[in-house]
Write a protein that holds these residues in place. Structure first.
Motif, mmCIF file in Angstrom:
data_model
loop_
_atom_site.group_PDB
_atom_site.id
_atom_site.type_symbol
_atom_site.label_atom_id
_atom_site.label_comp_id
_atom_site.label_asym_id
_atom_site.label_seq_id
_atom_site.Cartn_x
_atom_site.Cartn_y
_atom_site.Cartn_z
ATOM 1 N N MET A 1 0.847 -1.181 0.000
ATOM 2 C CA MET A 1 0.000 0.000 0.000
ATOM 3 C C MET A 1 0.893 1.246 0.000
ATOM 4 S SD MET A 1 -3.038 0.662 2.573
ATOM 5 C CE MET A 1 -3.630 2.195 3.042
ATOM 6 N N THR A 2 0.584 2.194 -0.860
ATOM 7 C CA THR A 2 1.354 3.419 -0.981
ATOM 8 C C THR A 2 0.839 4.457 0.014
ATOM 9 O OG1 THR A 2 1.637 2.997 -3.330
ATOM 10 C CG2 THR A 2 2.062 5.228 -2.561
ATOM 11 N N VAL A 3 1.764 5.092 0.726
ATOM 12 C CA VAL A 3 1.410 6.161 1.659
ATOM 13 C C VAL A 3 1.434 7.468 0.886
ATOM 14 C CG1 VAL A 3 2.072 7.363 3.756
ATOM 15 C CG2 VAL A 3 2.366 4.894 3.603
ATOM 16 N N LEU A 4 0.308 8.179 0.867
ATOM 17 C CA LEU A 4 0.211 9.416 0.109
ATOM 18 C C LEU A 4 0.618 10.649 0.908
ATOM 19 C CD1 LEU A 4 -3.149 8.777 -1.767
ATOM 20 C CD2 LEU A 4 -0.827 8.473 -2.620
ATOM 21 N N ILE A 5 0.472 10.592 2.216
ATOM 22 C CA ILE A 5 0.801 11.733 3.069
ATOM 23 C C ILE A 5 1.842 11.286 4.084
ATOM 24 C CG2 ILE A 5 -0.088 13.455 4.672
ATOM 25 C CD1 ILE A 5 -2.831 13.086 3.342
ATOM 26 N N SER A 6 2.945 12.015 4.151
ATOM 27 C CA SER A 6 4.026 11.624 5.053
ATOM 28 C C SER A 6 3.627 11.836 6.513
ATOM 29 C CB SER A 6 5.291 12.431 4.756
ATOM 30 O OG SER A 6 5.139 13.757 5.213
ATOM 31 N N GLU A 7 4.294 11.116 7.381
ATOM 32 C CA GLU A 7 4.068 11.270 8.822
ATOM 33 C C GLU A 7 4.388 12.688 9.266
ATOM 34 O OE1 GLU A 7 6.008 8.278 11.183
ATOM 35 O OE2 GLU A 7 5.325 6.670 9.853
ATOM 36 N N ASN A 8 5.421 13.296 8.676
ATOM 37 C CA ASN A 8 5.777 14.674 9.031
ATOM 38 C C ASN A 8 4.651 15.646 8.686
ATOM 39 O OD1 ASN A 8 8.268 13.874 9.989
ATOM 40 N ND2 ASN A 8 9.365 14.460 8.130
ATOM 41 N N THR A 9 4.021 15.449 7.529
ATOM 42 C CA THR A 9 2.916 16.315 7.125
ATOM 43 C C THR A 9 1.735 16.144 8.057
ATOM 44 O OG1 THR A 9 3.629 16.268 4.823
ATOM 45 C CG2 THR A 9 1.332 16.881 5.236
ATOM 46 N N VAL A 10 1.405 14.910 8.377
ATOM 47 C CA VAL A 10 0.298 14.640 9.296
ATOM 48 C C VAL A 10 0.581 15.294 10.647
ATOM 49 C CG1 VAL A 10 -0.936 12.839 10.568
ATOM 50 C CG2 VAL A 10 -0.432 12.536 8.134
ATOM 51 N N ALA A 11 1.790 15.156 11.145
ATOM 52 C CA ALA A 11 2.160 15.754 12.439
ATOM 53 C C ALA A 11 2.069 17.277 12.383
ATOM 54 C CB ALA A 11 3.564 15.314 12.842
ATOM 55 N N PHE A 12 2.491 17.869 11.265
ATOM 56 C CA PHE A 12 2.422 19.324 11.113
ATOM 57 C C PHE A 12 0.974 19.802 11.164
ATOM 58 C CE2 PHE A 12 2.095 23.062 8.260
ATOM 59 C CZ PHE A 12 2.801 23.957 9.041
ATOM 60 N N VAL A 13 0.091 19.164 10.391
ATOM 61 C CA VAL A 13 -1.324 19.551 10.361
ATOM 62 C C VAL A 13 -1.946 19.381 11.749
ATOM 63 C CG1 VAL A 13 -3.609 19.001 9.409
ATOM 64 C CG2 VAL A 13 -1.596 19.062 7.906
ATOM 65 N N GLU A 14 -1.685 18.261 12.384
ATOM 66 C CA GLU A 14 -2.237 18.018 13.721
ATOM 67 C C GLU A 14 -1.719 19.046 14.729
ATOM 68 O OE1 GLU A 14 -1.272 13.917 14.482
ATOM 69 O OE2 GLU A 14 -3.019 13.197 13.343
ATOM 70 N N GLY A 15 -0.453 19.438 14.605
ATOM 71 C CA GLY A 15 0.121 20.425 15.513
ATOM 72 C C GLY A 15 -0.512 21.801 15.370
ATOM 73 N N VAL A 16 -0.704 22.236 14.123
ATOM 74 C CA VAL A 16 -1.345 23.533 13.887
ATOM 75 C C VAL A 16 -2.798 23.487 14.363
ATOM 76 C CG1 VAL A 16 -2.066 25.192 12.117
ATOM 77 C CG2 VAL A 16 0.204 24.136 11.984
ATOM 78 N N ALA A 17 -3.498 22.408 14.066
ATOM 79 C CA ALA A 17 -4.897 22.267 14.499
ATOM 80 C C ALA A 17 -5.006 22.258 16.022
ATOM 81 C CB ALA A 17 -5.505 21.000 13.913
ATOM 82 N N ALA A 18 -4.039 21.657 16.691
ATOM 83 C CA ALA A 18 -4.082 21.574 18.157
ATOM 84 C C ALA A 18 -3.957 22.942 18.818
ATOM 85 C CB ALA A 18 -2.974 20.647 18.657
ATOM 86 N N GLU A 19 -3.344 23.890 18.115
ATOM 87 C CA GLU A 19 -3.197 25.240 18.669
ATOM 88 C C GLU A 19 -4.458 26.076 18.511
ATOM 89 O OE1 GLU A 19 0.399 27.443 18.068
ATOM 90 O OE2 GLU A 19 1.491 25.615 17.507
ATOM 91 N N ALA A 20 -5.412 25.602 17.735
ATOM 92 C CA ALA A 20 -6.639 26.355 17.460
ATOM 93 C C ALA A 20 -7.725 26.036 18.470
ATOM 94 C CB ALA A 20 -7.149 26.028 16.059
ATOM 95 N N GLN A 21 -8.605 27.013 18.643
ATOM 96 C CA GLN A 21 -9.865 26.757 19.322
ATOM 97 C C GLN A 21 -10.811 26.274 18.227
ATOM 98 O OE1 GLN A 21 -11.796 30.272 20.843
ATOM 99 N NE2 GLN A 21 -13.340 29.098 21.922
ATOM 100 N N ARG A 22 -11.490 25.167 18.456
ATOM 101 C CA ARG A 22 -12.415 24.622 17.463
ATOM 102 C C ARG A 22 -13.834 24.965 17.884
ATOM 103 N NH1 ARG A 22 -13.184 18.623 14.891
ATOM 104 N NH2 ARG A 22 -15.067 19.233 13.923
#
Length: 128
Positions: free
Chosen positions: A1-22
């Motif tokens: 199975m091919t991984v389309l999104i790197s772990e670094n990208t996922v971590a970056f998105v999750e990190g920015v989202a974690a700083e937000a109020q949702r």
């Protein structure tokens, strides 16, 4: 199975989202999802016709140093619910404005950044 999104990208998105109020505001049978960072004058970042708030991911944290940045998932996109039918520009605008009134209560004015503003600035320049 091919991984389309790197772990670094996922971590970056999750990190920015974690700083937000949702926040969630009414949208059809569910919620329109808003991500909010920082403090200062309100700045709203609207993504294009497809996608989500992540279109602005490289911008939200730097801008949040000067503004209260709100980047929603527009109705029917990202994590936001599908808007009620009929799907009209007026109906979508009502959902967004209702959300703005909730996210930025009693704000007389705010900045909105969207692809339309870029196109309009090109049009204005061409007229001059």
């Amino acid at each position: 199975m091919t991984v389309l999104i790197s772990e670094n990208t996922v971590a970056f998105v999750e990190g920015v989202a974690a700083e937000a109020q949702r926040l969630g505001t009414p949208c059809g049978n569910g919620q329109m999802v808003w991500h909010v960072w920082g403090s200062g004058p309100p700045l709203v970042l609207l993504h294009g016709g497809y996608g989500s708030w992540t279109h602005w991911i490289r911008n939200v944290l730097p801008l949040s140093r000067m503004f209260t940045v709100a980047a929603p998932d527009l109705p029917g996109l990202g994590e936001s619910a599908t808007p009620p039918e009929p799907h009209t520009a007026e109906g979508l605008a009502h959902i967004i404005v209702t959300g703005l009134d909730t996210v930025f209560p009693k704000q007389p004015a705010f900045h909105i950044a969207a692809e339309c503003s870029v196109l309009m600035s090109r049009r204005s320049s061409a007229i001059e």
